[in-house]
Design an enzyme around this catalytic site. Structure first.
Site, PDB file in Angstrom:
ATOM      1  N   GLU A 122      -9.250   1.017  -7.827  1.00 51.39           N
ATOM      2  CA  GLU A 122      -7.933   0.915  -8.441  1.00 51.39           C
ATOM      3  C   GLU A 122      -7.672  -0.580  -8.564  1.00 51.39           C
ATOM      4  O   GLU A 122      -7.093  -1.195  -7.677  1.00 51.39           O
ATOM      5  CB  GLU A 122      -6.888   1.623  -7.568  1.00 51.39           C
ATOM      6  CG  GLU A 122      -5.577   1.880  -8.294  1.00 51.39           C
ATOM      7  CD  GLU A 122      -4.656   0.680  -8.257  1.00 51.39           C
ATOM      8  OE1 GLU A 122      -4.881  -0.272  -9.045  1.00 51.39           O
ATOM      9  OE2 GLU A 122      -3.713   0.695  -7.466  1.00 51.39           O
ATOM     10  N   HIS A 175       4.094   2.417 -10.581  1.00 50.66           N
ATOM     11  CA  HIS A 175       4.499   1.142  -9.981  1.00 50.66           C
ATOM     12  C   HIS A 175       4.126  -0.044 -10.869  1.00 50.66           C
ATOM     13  O   HIS A 175       4.609  -1.152 -10.649  1.00 50.66           O
ATOM     14  CB  HIS A 175       3.894   0.981  -8.581  1.00 50.66           C
ATOM     15  CG  HIS A 175       2.446   0.609  -8.575  1.00 50.66           C
ATOM     16  ND1 HIS A 175       1.430   1.521  -8.800  1.00 50.66           N
ATOM     17  CD2 HIS A 175       1.824  -0.587  -8.386  1.00 50.66           C
ATOM     18  CE1 HIS A 175       0.269   0.909  -8.736  1.00 50.66           C
ATOM     19  NE2 HIS A 175       0.478  -0.367  -8.478  1.00 50.66           N
ATOM     20  N   GLY A 195     -12.204  -2.718  -3.318  1.00 54.20           N
ATOM     21  CA  GLY A 195     -10.814  -2.955  -2.971  1.00 54.20           C
ATOM     22  C   GLY A 195     -10.205  -1.697  -2.384  1.00 54.20           C
ATOM     23  O   GLY A 195      -9.230  -1.168  -2.901  1.00 54.20           O
ATOM     24  N   ARG A 206      -0.503   7.559 -10.193  1.00 56.21           N
ATOM     25  CA  ARG A 206      -1.712   6.805  -9.859  1.00 56.21           C
ATOM     26  C   ARG A 206      -2.623   7.591  -8.917  1.00 56.21           C
ATOM     27  O   ARG A 206      -3.791   7.835  -9.206  1.00 56.21           O
ATOM     28  CB  ARG A 206      -1.306   5.479  -9.205  1.00 56.21           C
ATOM     29  CG  ARG A 206      -2.416   4.790  -8.415  1.00 56.21           C
ATOM     30  CD  ARG A 206      -1.802   3.834  -7.405  1.00 56.21           C
ATOM     31  NE  ARG A 206      -2.789   3.119  -6.620  1.00 56.21           N
ATOM     32  CZ  ARG A 206      -3.229   3.510  -5.438  1.00 56.21           C
ATOM     33  NH1 ARG A 206      -2.798   4.642  -4.906  1.00 56.21           N
ATOM     34  NH2 ARG A 206      -4.115   2.778  -4.784  1.00 56.21           N
ATOM     35  N   GLU A 218      -4.049 -10.552 -12.163  1.00 52.41           N
ATOM     36  CA  GLU A 218      -4.710 -10.651 -10.857  1.00 52.41           C
ATOM     37  C   GLU A 218      -6.232 -10.568 -10.950  1.00 52.41           C
ATOM     38  O   GLU A 218      -6.923 -10.793  -9.959  1.00 52.41           O
ATOM     39  CB  GLU A 218      -4.183  -9.619  -9.837  1.00 52.41           C
ATOM     40  CG  GLU A 218      -2.770  -9.920  -9.374  1.00 52.41           C
ATOM     41  CD  GLU A 218      -2.298  -9.025  -8.240  1.00 52.41           C
ATOM     42  OE1 GLU A 218      -2.824  -7.899  -8.109  1.00 52.41           O
ATOM     43  OE2 GLU A 218      -1.418  -9.448  -7.494  1.00 52.41           O
ATOM     44  N   ASP A 264       2.995   6.197  -5.447  1.00 54.64           N
ATOM     45  CA  ASP A 264       2.899   6.324  -6.901  1.00 54.64           C
ATOM     46  C   ASP A 264       2.029   7.552  -7.176  1.00 54.64           C
ATOM     47  O   ASP A 264       0.804   7.477  -7.199  1.00 54.64           O
ATOM     48  CB  ASP A 264       2.270   5.061  -7.497  1.00 54.64           C
ATOM     49  CG  ASP A 264       2.195   5.090  -9.021  1.00 54.64           C
ATOM     50  OD1 ASP A 264       2.277   6.198  -9.604  1.00 54.64           O
ATOM     51  OD2 ASP A 264       2.044   4.021  -9.622  1.00 54.64           O
ATOM     52  N   GLU A 284     -18.498 -10.034  -3.331  1.00 56.55           N
ATOM     53  CA  GLU A 284     -19.575 -10.961  -3.670  1.00 56.55           C
ATOM     54  C   GLU A 284     -20.294 -11.485  -2.420  1.00 56.55           C
ATOM     55  O   GLU A 284     -21.416 -11.981  -2.506  1.00 56.55           O
ATOM     56  CB  GLU A 284     -19.011 -12.145  -4.465  1.00 56.55           C
ATOM     57  CG  GLU A 284     -18.445 -11.765  -5.827  1.00 56.55           C
ATOM     58  CD  GLU A 284     -17.004 -11.299  -5.800  1.00 56.55           C
ATOM     59  OE1 GLU A 284     -16.401 -11.179  -6.879  1.00 56.55           O
ATOM     60  OE2 GLU A 284     -16.464 -11.038  -4.689  1.00 56.55           O
ATOM     61  N   ASP A 338     -13.034  -4.372   1.320  1.00 51.86           N
ATOM     62  CA  ASP A 338     -11.732  -5.007   1.096  1.00 51.86           C
ATOM     63  C   ASP A 338     -11.673  -6.307   1.879  1.00 51.86           C
ATOM     64  O   ASP A 338     -12.213  -6.403   2.988  1.00 51.86           O
ATOM     65  CB  ASP A 338     -10.584  -4.093   1.533  1.00 51.86           C
ATOM     66  CG  ASP A 338      -9.284  -4.408   0.799  1.00 51.86           C
ATOM     67  OD1 ASP A 338      -8.864  -3.582  -0.038  1.00 51.86           O
ATOM     68  OD2 ASP A 338      -8.712  -5.480   1.037  1.00 51.86           O
ATOM     69  N   HIS A 398       0.835  -1.210   0.000  1.00 55.69           N
ATOM     70  CA  HIS A 398       0.000   0.000   0.000  1.00 55.69           C
ATOM     71  C   HIS A 398       0.868   1.258   0.000  1.00 55.69           C
ATOM     72  O   HIS A 398       0.513   2.267  -0.623  1.00 55.69           O
ATOM     73  CB  HIS A 398      -0.943  -0.025   1.198  1.00 55.69           C
ATOM     74  CG  HIS A 398      -1.868  -1.196   1.173  1.00 55.69           C
ATOM     75  ND1 HIS A 398      -3.024  -1.222   0.416  1.00 55.69           N
ATOM     76  CD2 HIS A 398      -1.793  -2.410   1.776  1.00 55.69           C
ATOM     77  CE1 HIS A 398      -3.614  -2.395   0.555  1.00 55.69           C
ATOM     78  NE2 HIS A 398      -2.890  -3.136   1.375  1.00 55.69           N
TER      79      HIS A 398
END
Length: 348
Positions: free
Chosen positions: A132, A283, A66, A42, A141, A39, A117, A88, A33
């Site tokens: 993100e 990154h 997330g 970003r 991923e 970054d 979900e 998350d 993180h």
């Protein structure tokens, strides 16, 4: 009310597959993180996209998919959102709760632990999804799957997704020294032949920062996704590419990167950023697929082919990539320099 403890989690991590557990565990540590927060391309792109579109966020319900340490949730709350739900699976959400509380957003941000979900949101529908989700080569991923689930189950028909457009780009590069240094090592390891490792190494793309001066062909966009309409099936694709040598050189591999675009009002330039070699560092760096052949090119020679990408059947967060190429060289020795081949890769 936020639910961020292990006991509160809507998902029992122990019951997930080993691949899923490994994936979520990798986000438990603060280090990953820290890298993302530092970054600036970003993080500032997200902040600028939200700040420049305050009217979109005013009095809206926002879902942060997330959420990590909660930075995007706080950007949204600070810029007019009525309420933000951050979801998350990793334990970092416990730290996110402390950060949300200490920054005075406890009444504006609800954090929920678990897979999207599995969690139950406090709202039936949301106005905006921020996430993100991008991985190396954009799709590594497979977090986009979860964003699409959020869109299909929770986003209002006229809702927005930040970002909502992304594209993958490709070019050729000269990287003979690094490529052969990497491969030649296995020819003689303390007097022993270790060449069975060479195909394994060639099959694994390299994620690294590439100097733009190494790019020796034109570049082209191979695919674009609109997050408002893209489906899971679209994330498995076969696309053509065609690039042209810009100088006499050797093409050792193909470099790929992705660009992102955020929503904007009609007539206003949207916030966007690139992870390419011509743009400031991110990154995500770039992804390099070394070719089995070293292609000796002259200016104007054409390299065309197809790139096929799909989630790996054993672990859908990995990617199977196939590159079929046809190098068409010109000139008196063009026939000798021309090459056709097909290479298989696994991003894992």
């Amino acid at each position: 009310m936020s639910k961020t403890t292990k006991q509160d989690s809507a998902t029992e991590k122990d019951k997930l597959s080993e691949f899923e557990q490994h994936y979520f565990n990798s986000y438990d540590h603060y280090g990953i993180h820290e890298e993302m927060l530092q970054d600036t391309v970003r993080t500032l792109s997200y902040r600028n996209a939200i700040v420049q579109n305050k009217d979109f966020f005013k009095d809206k319900i926002v879902l942060d998919v997330g959420c990590g340490t909660g930075i995007l949730s706080m950007f949204a709350a600070k810029n007019g959102a009525k309420h933000v739900i951050g979801v998350d699976m990793s334990s970092i959400i416990e730290m996110a709760q402390k950060i949300v509380d200490i920054n005075g957003f406890s009444d504006k941000i609800t954090l929920l632990r678990g897979k999207l979900e599995d969690v139950i949101l406090p709202y039936d529908k949301v106005d905006i999804i921020v996430s993100e989700w991008m991985g190396y080569f954009l799709l590594y991923e497979s977090m986009l799957d979860t964003v699409l689930y959020a869109r299909d189950h929770y986003l209002k028909p006229d809702g927005l997704i930040f970002p909502d457009k992304c594209s993958i780009h490709i070019a050729g590069l000269e990287d003979s020294e690094y490529k052969h240094q990497k491969l030649d090592y296995w020819q003689d390891v303390y007097g022993f032949d270790y060449t069975p490792f060479v195909p394994v190494i060639m099959a694994e793309p390299i994620v690294d920062t590439v100097e733009s001066s190494l790019i020796n062909t034109t570049r082209t966009k191979i695919i674009e996704f609109d997050l408002n309409t893209v489906t899971l099936e679209d994330l498995s694709f076969k696309v053509p590419f065609k690039i042209q040598a810009k100088r006499q050189d050797t093409i050792n591999g193909l470099i790929t990167w992705f660009d992102n675009v955020f929503p904007a009002p009609k007539g206003r330039k949207p916030v966007e950023f690139s992870t390419g070699p011509y743009a400031p560092y991110t990154h995500w760096k770039q992804t390099v697929f070394y070719l089995e052949d070293d292609l000796e090119c002259e200016k104007g020679d054409v390299l065309e082919g197809t790139l096929t990408c799909a989630p790996n059947k054993r672990n859908n967060r990995d990617l199977d990539v196939n590159i079929k190429y046809n190098f068409k060289a010109g000139g008196v020795d063009g026939e000798q320099r021309s090459v056709k081949n097909e290479n298989q890769y696994l991003m894992h």
